[in-house]
Design a protein around this motif. Structure first.
Motif, PDB file in Angstrom:
ATOM      1  N   ALA A   1       0.816  -1.276  -0.059  1.00  0.00           N
ATOM      2  CA  ALA A   1      -0.141  -0.089  -0.070  1.00  0.00           C
ATOM      3  C   ALA A   1       0.704   1.370   0.050  1.00  0.00           C
ATOM      4  N   PHE A   2       1.959   1.246   0.712  1.00  0.00           N
ATOM      5  CA  PHE A   2       2.811   2.379   0.808  1.00  0.00           C
ATOM      6  C   PHE A   2       3.632   2.718  -0.428  1.00  0.00           C
ATOM      7  N   SER A   3       4.006   1.544  -1.207  1.00  0.00           N
ATOM      8  CA  SER A   3       4.694   1.614  -2.297  1.00  0.00           C
ATOM      9  C   SER A   3       3.935   2.287  -3.518  1.00  0.00           C
ATOM     10  N   LEU A   4       2.505   2.345  -3.341  1.00  0.00           N
ATOM     11  CA  LEU A   4       1.613   2.960  -4.499  1.00  0.00           C
ATOM     12  C   LEU A   4       1.797   4.468  -4.110  1.00  0.00           C
ATOM     13  N   ILE A   5       2.266   5.017  -3.000  1.00  0.00           N
ATOM     14  CA  ILE A   5       1.997   6.598  -2.938  1.00  0.00           C
ATOM     15  C   ILE A   5       3.262   6.953  -2.357  1.00  0.00           C
ATOM     16  N   ALA A   6       4.262   6.230  -2.097  1.00  0.00           N
ATOM     17  CA  ALA A   6       5.788   6.600  -1.543  1.00  0.00           C
ATOM     18  C   ALA A   6       6.394   7.671  -2.362  1.00  0.00           C
ATOM     19  N   ASP A   7       6.347   7.577  -3.843  1.00  0.00           N
ATOM     20  CA  ASP A   7       6.922   8.417  -4.524  1.00  0.00           C
ATOM     21  C   ASP A   7       6.279  10.102  -4.623  1.00  0.00           C
TER      22      ASP A   7
ATOM     23  N   GLY B   1      11.960  -1.233  -3.756  1.00  0.00           N
ATOM     24  CA  GLY B   1      12.811  -0.195  -3.823  1.00  0.00           C
ATOM     25  C   GLY B   1      12.274   0.643  -2.683  1.00  0.00           C
ATOM     26  N   LEU B   2      11.915   0.213  -1.387  1.00  0.00           N
ATOM     27  CA  LEU B   2      11.455   0.934  -0.309  1.00  0.00           C
ATOM     28  C   LEU B   2      12.520   1.069   0.712  1.00  0.00           C
TER      29      LEU B   2
END
Length: 373
Positions: A219-225, A252-253
């Motif tokens: 879920a965080f990977s979808l908004i991290a950038d 890539g987190l």
């Protein structure tokens, strides 16, 4: 009241063990004669301290040793182990002259042996997990064993569930069922923003399949950038730690999602985050949510069976999400974008969990135990 609590061990710093230690100490402070009975403690130290005056008895029935042996040896020695357990537990009950023996469904393999003492001592059984859901995630053999345990629990004098949802399941298997939630181990009067680390999202829970930390990472990977100043810290331990770290690296987190070991001062961790996320498939109660809210922290949680929906007032003290990555990601993004609303939500959460304060809840637990005498 002479009361004893039976558990496998107090060797792991998990939620059930921490809650039990708090409960044992609180009942002792209230003037009850309290004993902690373990059966697989061995030489391991007690991971949570017990109040002076609380007695600890270990039955030295290390069931886990059987898993090192062949299936045939395991079956044969398992019979003798259960007999030894029943014999030693019966002797302890007689020696301590107990009024009430409290056990948990955490000790499934000895359920029948424990319940066989129902004519000798009043037995209270506590559920610390969403048992009906958990049965769906185990092997056929484990389900078979669980059904035998369910039949044995019919002999208990009282069954205590932590949530109304779990209680509905147990009403099919026990004659008398009541609901008492877990008590808050602490309540923070000072919830000032000075403690907060900007952009910190927190998750607390052991690295096991039920907790679904992979859902949080995805879920965080979808908004991290989109939100470079935000990051996730996950506090816990367990068998899936390496697998989870590999997932973090693959997405890539690395450096944005960090796995941290358990801490003795989890309250400081709550106070230093912007909001907390729980992403489980199921929970027995959701004590982590209550603890975070007691520190003025708004929470995002999956609306899993059974606790979160009974703890969180959706949109007021936190946000409930579906059991999927996209919805969890969307609710996390809402928290990031709505700074003023998030802080107001934390203030309301802080007030909402007053009902779980230890003084009040422990009176309810003590009354439940006394009701079987």
């Amino acid at each position: 009241m002479k009361i004893a609590f039976l558990i496998r061990s107090l060797a792991l710093a998990h939620g059930v063990e921490r809650t039990l230690a708090d409960k044992v100490n609180a009942l002792s402070e209230m003037g009850h004669e309290v004993t902690l009975i373990t059966y697989e403690q061995g030489t391991h130290p007690l991971v949570f301290p017990l109040r002076q005056g609380v007695r600890h008895v270990d039955l030295d029935c290390c069931y886990f040793h059987l898993y090192r042996k062949s299936l045939l040896r395991r079956l044969i020695e398992g019979v003798f182990m259960r007999r030894r357990f029943q014999r030693r537990l019966s002797a302890a009950v007689s020696q301590l002259q107990l009024d009430v023996l409290v056990t948990t469904i955490y000790s499934d393999e000895f359920a029948r042996a424990t319940m066989s003492l129902h004519r000798k001592v009043r037995i209270v059984v506590e559920s610390h997990t969403a048992y009906s859901i958990e049965m769906e995630h185990v092997s056929a053999v484990q389900r078979w064993r669980s059904r035998h345990a369910l039949h044995a629990y019919r002999h208990c004098h009282l069954f205590i569930a932590l949530t109304r949802g779990d209680a509905e399941f147990w009403k099919k298997h026990a004659a008398r069922v009541t609901v008492v939630p877990n008590p808050l181990p602490f309540y923070c009067e000072d919830i000032s923003l000075a403690h907060r680390k900007p952009g910190r999202i927190l998750c607390v829970g052991s690295f096991q399949s039920q907790k679904r930390h992979d859902r949080l990472v995805d879920a965080f990977s979808l908004i991290a950038d989109k939100y470079k100043n935000w990051y996730v810290d996950i506090i816990g331990d367990g068998v899936l730690k390496d697998t989870l770290q590999q997932r973090i690296d693959r997405l890539g987190l690395t450096g944005r999602v960090t796995l941290l070991p358990p801490t003795a001062d989890v309250r400081a961790e709550y106070l230093s985050c912007e909001f907390l996320v729980q992403c489980s498939d199921y929970e027995g109660f959701g004590l982590v949510l209550v603890e975070a809210m007691a520190c003025g922290v708004p929470v995002v949680s999956t609306a899993c069976p059974y606790g979160p929906a009974e703890i969180i007032d959706d949109g007021i003290t936190g946000l409930l999400t579906k059991l999927d990555v996209a919805d969890l990601s969307a609710k996390m993004e809402w928290m990031i974008l709505h700074d003023a609303e998030r802080r107001e939500m934390g203030i309301k959460a802080h007030k909402a969990v007053l009902r779980y304060r230890k003084q009040q809840i422990m009176r309810e637990w003590a009354a439940a135990y006394a009701s079987v005498m």
